[in-house]
Design an enzyme around this catalytic site. Structure first.
Site, mmCIF file in Angstrom:
data_model
loop_
_atom_site.group_PDB
_atom_site.id
_atom_site.type_symbol
_atom_site.label_atom_id
_atom_site.label_comp_id
_atom_site.label_asym_id
_atom_site.label_seq_id
_atom_site.Cartn_x
_atom_site.Cartn_y
_atom_site.Cartn_z
ATOM 1 N N TYR A 76 0.843 -1.195 0.000
ATOM 2 C CA TYR A 76 0.000 0.000 0.000
ATOM 3 C C TYR A 76 0.878 1.244 0.000
ATOM 4 C CZ TYR A 76 -3.407 3.485 1.350
ATOM 5 O OH TYR A 76 -4.195 4.601 1.369
ATOM 6 N N LYS B 34 0.739 4.259 -2.707
ATOM 7 C CA LYS B 34 0.504 5.645 -2.274
ATOM 8 C C LYS B 34 1.625 6.554 -2.770
ATOM 9 C CE LYS B 34 -2.192 8.459 -0.151
ATOM 10 N NZ LYS B 34 -3.542 8.701 -0.648
#
Length: 106
Positions: free
Chosen positions: A4, A8
């Site tokens: 993640y 991001k």
């Protein structure tokens, strides 16, 4: 497999790149926080209600802070992203990689 945090970083870099290459386009990355959703889990410490307020503010506000481009926001406050986000060589590498993967150039 990416994480993640990797995704991001890439989406934040893409937002900064769009802001650099298309100065007439407002492009801001948003961190909604670690909120209690299916993805975040029930123990996530951030406020679910605050998680979407920044996006609403950016989409509807005439405030000067909401009308600037190239930033990274958390709860309507500008934050300093990872240093790679504004590295033009990293931005260009990301654009080339995305163009190869999607067959679509920015």
């Amino acid at each position: 497999m990416g994480s993640y945090a990797d995704s991001k970083l890439f989406v934040t870099t893409l937002a900064a790149t769009v802001a650099r290459l298309r100065p007439g386009v407002l492009s801001i990355a948003v961190d909604p926080g670690w909120v209690p959703t299916k993805m975040g889990g029930p123990g996530a410490p951030d406020d679910l209600e605050l998680g979407h307020r920044t996006q609403e503010w950016l989409a509807s506000s005439d405030e000067p802070d909401a009308l600037t481009t190239g930033g990274y926001c958390y709860h309507r406050q500008r934050q300093q992203p990872h240093h790679a986000v504004h590295d033009e060589a990293f931005q260009e590498h990301l654009l080339r990689t995305l163009a190869e993967e999607t067959r679509t150039a920015l």
